[in-house]
Design an enzyme around this catalytic site. Structure first.
Site, PDB file in Angstrom:
ATOM      1  CG  ASP A 106      -1.975  -0.976   1.300  1.00 22.93           C
ATOM      2  OD1 ASP A 106      -2.306  -1.507   0.100  1.00 22.93           O
ATOM      3  OD2 ASP A 106      -2.577  -1.189   2.218  1.00 22.93           O
ATOM      4  N   GLY A 157     -20.623   0.823   8.447  1.00 24.41           N
ATOM      5  CA  GLY A 157     -19.480   1.751   8.706  1.00 24.41           C
ATOM      6  C   GLY A 157     -19.326   2.240  10.325  1.00 24.41           C
ATOM      7  CG  ASP A 190      -5.825   5.326   7.745  1.00 23.84           C
ATOM      8  OD1 ASP A 190      -6.818   5.365   6.807  1.00 23.84           O
ATOM      9  OD2 ASP A 190      -4.587   4.661   7.320  1.00 23.84           O
ATOM     10  CG  ASP A 214      -9.245  -5.690   4.418  1.00 28.70           C
ATOM     11  OD1 ASP A 214     -10.494  -6.117   3.878  1.00 28.70           O
ATOM     12  OD2 ASP A 214      -8.703  -5.081   3.730  1.00 28.70           O
TER      13      ASP A 214
END
EC number: 2.7.1.15
Length: 326
Positions: free
Chosen positions: A26, A240, A267, A273
């Site tokens: 990433d 969320g 973040d 995940d």
């Protein structure tokens, strides 16, 4: 819920998890706000962090105590050793990961001041995780209690892995991400549990989202019926920052609302995940689907409190310490 304190479930994590799929490097940069189309904005220092949806899920499960084996492919570039090393550091067994010529998977991630992100994915070696490779790893794959799958690998490979493990009595948890509006019938038949967010659920089942955006007023019984019609008796719908809903037609309480753990997000990259990885670890350790989802709320909240995906994941003691006073 089985546990008066959901964090006590961390003491039960021990089971065997197999994860088939993606590992990515990433490339992450932080900005005050995400750029609009055609716009350039200033960013902070570029960081290279370990990621990939499947690699993230494996790392999250291993860090809280599951026995995790990773299956997939890395390239012949310098990112390969980096990715495998980071997974090993998390406690993931990577001996079954294949090496192929060419680049490893990569993502380019921009994170704004509120923790929201924008991600571009380049599959690289992940595109070369083939059904033939899955067949060659049959013994190792079917030795686990739970298989975790997402859709950053070729769909025929995902389907082959699901069918193989389902036939062997391994519970299959499918994360429909990156989202596909339709799933192959063979994959649905071989998957035991579906994990999607609220918008993905609405698209997949062709149902309307609540006009006011309030999912607590939504008819979850209707969603449960539609989910069963689609082919899933068990599903988790994430909301969320508002928690999740467990749809489980096999349970005494078929609909269970899982409320969020409130934190200040830094973040959100990889939080979904970490949620998935925790559910994998829970199911492999004989926790119920709802108890696994409740624990996942804590693990994913911990991940949101620092930067990166795998880099932000905590172990059991760190997570206990962070939330012991909450």
């Amino acid at each position: 819920m089985t546990f008066a304190n959901p964090l006590c479930a961390l003491d039960k994590i021990h089971g065997k998890v197999a994860v088939v799929g993606s590992m990515n490097a990433d490339y992450t940069v932080t900005t005050e706000r995400l750029p609009k189309p055609g716009e350039t904005v200033n960013g902070g220092p570029l960081q290279v962090l370990p990621g990939g949806k499947s690699g993230n899920q494996a790392a999250a499960a291993a860090r809280i105590g599951a026995q995790v084996h990773m299956f997939g492919a890395v390239g012949s570039d310098s990112n390969a050793a980096f990715l495998l090393g980071k997974l090993n550091d998390a406690g993931v067994n990577t001996t079954h990961v294949r090496r192929v010529l060419g680049p490893s998977g990569t993502t380019v991630i921009t994170v704004d001041a509120s923790g929201e992100n924008a991600i571009v994915y380049s599959p690289g070696s992940n595109a070369r995780v083939s059904p033939e490779y899955i067949e060659s790893e049959r013994k190792a794959l079917t030795n686990s209690s739970v298989l975790g799958l997402c859709l950053e690998s070729p769909i025929e490979t995902v389907t082959t892995a699901a069918q193989m493990c389902h036939a062997a009595g391994v519970k299959v948890l499918l994360n429909n991400s990156p989202f596909r509006p339709t799933l192959p019938e063979e994959l649905v038949a071989a998957a035991d549990v579906l994990l999607v967010n609220e918008h993905e659920m609405a698209q997949l089942l062709n149902i309307d989202e609540p006009a006011d955006g309030n999912w607590d007023s939504f008819d979850w019984n209707f969603a449960l019926d539609r989910m069963r019609e689609y082919g899933f008796d068990q599903a988790i719908v994430t909301l969320g920052g508002d928690g999740s809903v467990v749809l489980d037609s096999t349970a005494d309480e078929p609909i269970q609302r899982i409320y969020p753990v409130r934190i200040k997000a830094v973040d959100t990259t990889g939080c979904g995940d970490s949620f998935m990885g925790t559910v994998l670890a829970g199911l492999a350790s004989d926790l119920s689907l709802s108890d696994s989802a409740q624990l996942a709320s804590y693990v994913s909240a911990y991940a949101a409190m620092s930067y990166g995906a795998q880099a932000s994941y905590g172990n059991a003691s760190q997570i206990r310490e962070a939330f012991s006073a909450k």
